[in-house]
Design a protein around this motif. Structure first.
Motif, PDB file in Angstrom:
ATOM      1  N   ASP A 133       0.870  -1.178   0.000  1.00  0.00           N
ATOM      2  CA  ASP A 133       0.000   0.000   0.000  1.00  0.00           C
ATOM      3  C   ASP A 133       0.909   1.230   0.000  1.00  0.00           C
ATOM      4  O   ASP A 133       1.180   1.824   1.039  1.00  0.00           O
ATOM      5  CB  ASP A 133      -0.903  -0.006   1.234  1.00  0.00           C
ATOM      6  N   PRO A 134       1.403   1.615  -1.180  1.00  0.00           N
ATOM      7  CA  PRO A 134       2.432   2.667  -1.224  1.00  0.00           C
ATOM      8  C   PRO A 134       1.967   4.009  -0.660  1.00  0.00           C
ATOM      9  O   PRO A 134       2.758   4.716  -0.035  1.00  0.00           O
ATOM     10  CB  PRO A 134       2.783   2.775  -2.709  1.00  0.00           C
ATOM     11  N   GLU A 135       0.704   4.357  -0.858  1.00  0.00           N
ATOM     12  CA  GLU A 135       0.237   5.637  -0.328  1.00  0.00           C
ATOM     13  C   GLU A 135       0.295   5.632   1.203  1.00  0.00           C
ATOM     14  O   GLU A 135       0.831   6.562   1.818  1.00  0.00           O
ATOM     15  CB  GLU A 135      -1.193   5.926  -0.802  1.00  0.00           C
ATOM     16  N   ALA A 136      -0.236   4.581   1.820  1.00  0.00           N
ATOM     17  CA  ALA A 136      -0.212   4.497   3.284  1.00  0.00           C
ATOM     18  C   ALA A 136       1.211   4.471   3.810  1.00  0.00           C
ATOM     19  O   ALA A 136       1.511   5.088   4.852  1.00  0.00           O
ATOM     20  CB  ALA A 136      -0.973   3.253   3.755  1.00  0.00           C
ATOM     21  N   ALA A 140       3.117   7.017   6.328  1.00  0.00           N
ATOM     22  CA  ALA A 140       3.746   6.552   7.568  1.00  0.00           C
ATOM     23  C   ALA A 140       5.155   7.108   7.729  1.00  0.00           C
ATOM     24  O   ALA A 140       5.668   7.197   8.857  1.00  0.00           O
ATOM     25  CB  ALA A 140       3.773   5.026   7.603  1.00  0.00           C
ATOM     26  N   LEU A 141       5.793   7.476   6.614  1.00  0.00           N
ATOM     27  CA  LEU A 141       7.139   8.043   6.684  1.00  0.00           C
ATOM     28  C   LEU A 141       7.130   9.513   7.104  1.00  0.00           C
ATOM     29  O   LEU A 141       8.169  10.067   7.450  1.00  0.00           O
ATOM     30  CB  LEU A 141       7.844   7.908   5.329  1.00  0.00           C
ATOM     31  N   CYS A 142       5.968  10.131   7.039  1.00  0.00           N
ATOM     32  CA  CYS A 142       5.885  11.557   7.349  1.00  0.00           C
ATOM     33  C   CYS A 142       5.918  11.789   8.861  1.00  0.00           C
ATOM     34  O   CYS A 142       5.383  11.007   9.642  1.00  0.00           O
ATOM     35  CB  CYS A 142       4.600  12.150   6.765  1.00  0.00           C
ATOM     36  N   THR A 143       6.560  12.881   9.224  1.00  0.00           N
ATOM     37  CA  THR A 143       6.635  13.297  10.630  1.00  0.00           C
ATOM     38  C   THR A 143       6.232  14.767  10.725  1.00  0.00           C
ATOM     39  O   THR A 143       5.843  15.397   9.735  1.00  0.00           O
ATOM     40  CB  THR A 143       8.068  13.134  11.172  1.00  0.00           C
ATOM     41  N   GLN A 144       6.380  15.322  11.911  1.00  0.00           N
ATOM     42  CA  GLN A 144       6.085  16.734  12.110  1.00  0.00           C
ATOM     43  C   GLN A 144       7.031  17.636  11.317  1.00  0.00           C
ATOM     44  O   GLN A 144       6.717  18.807  11.075  1.00  0.00           O
ATOM     45  CB  GLN A 144       6.168  17.085  13.605  1.00  0.00           C
ATOM     46  N   ARG A 145       8.171  17.103  10.888  1.00  0.00           N
ATOM     47  CA  ARG A 145       9.157  17.898  10.136  1.00  0.00           C
ATOM     48  C   ARG A 145       9.017  17.731   8.623  1.00  0.00           C
ATOM     49  O   ARG A 145       9.758  18.351   7.865  1.00  0.00           O
ATOM     50  CB  ARG A 145      10.581  17.514  10.553  1.00  0.00           C
ATOM     51  N   ARG A 166      -5.578  10.637  -3.339  1.00  0.00           N
ATOM     52  CA  ARG A 166      -5.394  10.210  -1.948  1.00  0.00           C
ATOM     53  C   ARG A 166      -4.199  10.908  -1.318  1.00  0.00           C
ATOM     54  O   ARG A 166      -4.259  11.393  -0.181  1.00  0.00           O
ATOM     55  CB  ARG A 166      -5.230   8.695  -1.910  1.00  0.00           C
ATOM     56  N   ILE A 167      -3.105  10.980  -2.061  1.00  0.00           N
ATOM     57  CA  ILE A 167      -1.905  11.631  -1.532  1.00  0.00           C
ATOM     58  C   ILE A 167      -2.151  13.122  -1.336  1.00  0.00           C
ATOM     59  O   ILE A 167      -1.759  13.710  -0.322  1.00  0.00           O
ATOM     60  CB  ILE A 167      -0.701  11.387  -2.464  1.00  0.00           C
TER      61      ILE A 167
END
Length: 377
Positions: A133-136, A140-145, A166-167
């Motif tokens: 599920d590449p979008e999810a 999941a790799l995203c953070t507050q930065r 979706r993205i």
């Protein structure tokens, strides 16, 4: 669809299945370039105002192609790499800022973000080989930065098409920029900015748009445009570009601010002609016919015991179908195909075929016959 069969008069001994690399020109494009050359030879720049009218039509066609509100939102860059660099080095970054992308990207959409490491920017990459599920997994790799997700709409090697709606929705909800390299999709599939919340869209014209190398689309969301730092300067990007003696100056308010010097009018003539064909056919018709061809190709790959490496689901693919022949090295297969005038590419661990909407099915079948012949030894 009313397509003149002479628009694509390719050498009948050639199987052209390489639109994901460099596409052939339609007849009208070749004629436009020939006429432009002859006009230059005989009349010089007498009709320069008409040349600029063609440039305006190209911006209008590109705006319609991506669903932009105005042709004024379209800049013409030299290529995808330049367009991405304008974005990457126009934004202001802080040490620790993060960009999320994909490990298997073409270098143009990887190296430019990695180069920002000199400013302390961190590029985090999703390994598609480990993702169902590449979008999810991107989310999941995203953070507050995380400040940007930078991805290709369609991956160049195996042809995975991402769900940009979706993205884009995720990015809007998190206040993250979305930068889309659309080179492997524009001209093959519909794209609509009213549904895809992209902040930046880039694409060269020499693949699915059937134009020449050297002319590329650069779209920057209008609300962000004036905030990008300009790194290139010249006469063409000025608000009053025709007033050469004016001592004061300021960048143009529209997307022309990203075009520092004289336009590539030869490339403009060619790409405008090619896009006129795509508009006449209709992008929905292009999509439908291309899906028929890739669907047929996948069916034949399965029937002949070849191994499909590309996505099987229609909503996950565009025009790229990559496969391998068990027991035959991809390099051997590629060499044999090129010797037999099957124009393709060695990508993603296999052979990449990329037909377009007009490609005759018999050309696909003939190319697969060559694959089986080589694999049989």
């Amino acid at each position: 669809m009313n397509l003149d069969p002479d628009e694509f008069a390719l050498d009948p001994t050639l199987c052209h299945l390489n639109h994901a690399a460099v596409g052939p020109w339609p007849r009208r494009t070749a004629e436009a370039v020939a006429l432009f050359a002859e006009e230059n030879r005989r009349l010089g720049s007498l009709h320069y105002p008409q040349w600029l009218a063609t440039e305006r039509r190209l911006r209008e066609r590109l705006a319609r192609l991506i669903g932009a509100e105005s042709a004024a939102d379209i800049a013409l860059a030299k290529n995808t790499s330049e367009a991405l660099s304008i974005i990457a080095y126009g934004l202001t970054w802080q040490p620790g800022d993060e960009i999320v992308g994909i490990a298997q990207e073409f270098p143009s959409n990887r190296v430019v973000w990695q180069s920002l490491g000199a400013q302390g920017v961190v590029w985090s990459a999703l390994d598609l080989d480990r993702s169902s599920d590449p979008e999810a997994d991107l989310f999941a790799l995203c953070t507050q930065r995380t400040r940007m997700i930078a991805v290709s709409w369609v991956q160049y090697a195996r042809g995975l098409r991402l769900d940009l709606e979706r993205i884009g929705a995720f990015c809007r909800s998190k206040g993250i920029f979305l930068c889309v390299d659309a080179i492997q999709g524009l001209g093959a599939l519909p794209f609509d900015l009213s549904r895809i919340a992209a902040d930046f869209v880039v694409a060269d014209g020499h693949k699915w748009m059937l134009g020449p190398e050297g002319v590329a689309l650069l779209y920057v969301r209008p609300s962000l445009r004036n905030g990008l730092i300009l790194r290139q300067f010249g006469w063409h990007m000025l608000e009053h570009s025709g007033d050469f003696d004016r001592p004061d100056w300021q960048p143009a308010d529209d997307a022309r601010r990203f075009e520092c010097g004289s336009p590539n009018l030869l490339g403009v003539k060619a790409l405008e002609a090619s896009l006129s064909l795509i508009e006449e056919v209709g992008i929905e018709q292009v999509r439908s016919r291309l899906q028929e061809r890739t669907g047929h190709l996948i069916e034949e790959i399965d029937r002949h015991g070849l191994e499909l490496l590309s996505p099987r689901a229609p909503e996950r693919r565009a025009g790229i179908v990559t496969f391998r022949a068990p027991g035959t090295a991809a390099s051997e297969l590629y060499t044999g195909l090129m010797q037999r005038r099957v124009l393709c590419a060695q990508r993603g661990g296999g052979i990449r075929f990329s037909p377009h909407f007009y490609t005759p099915v018999e050309v696909i079948d003939r190319a697969l016959g060559a694959v089986l012949e080589i694999a049989a030894g």
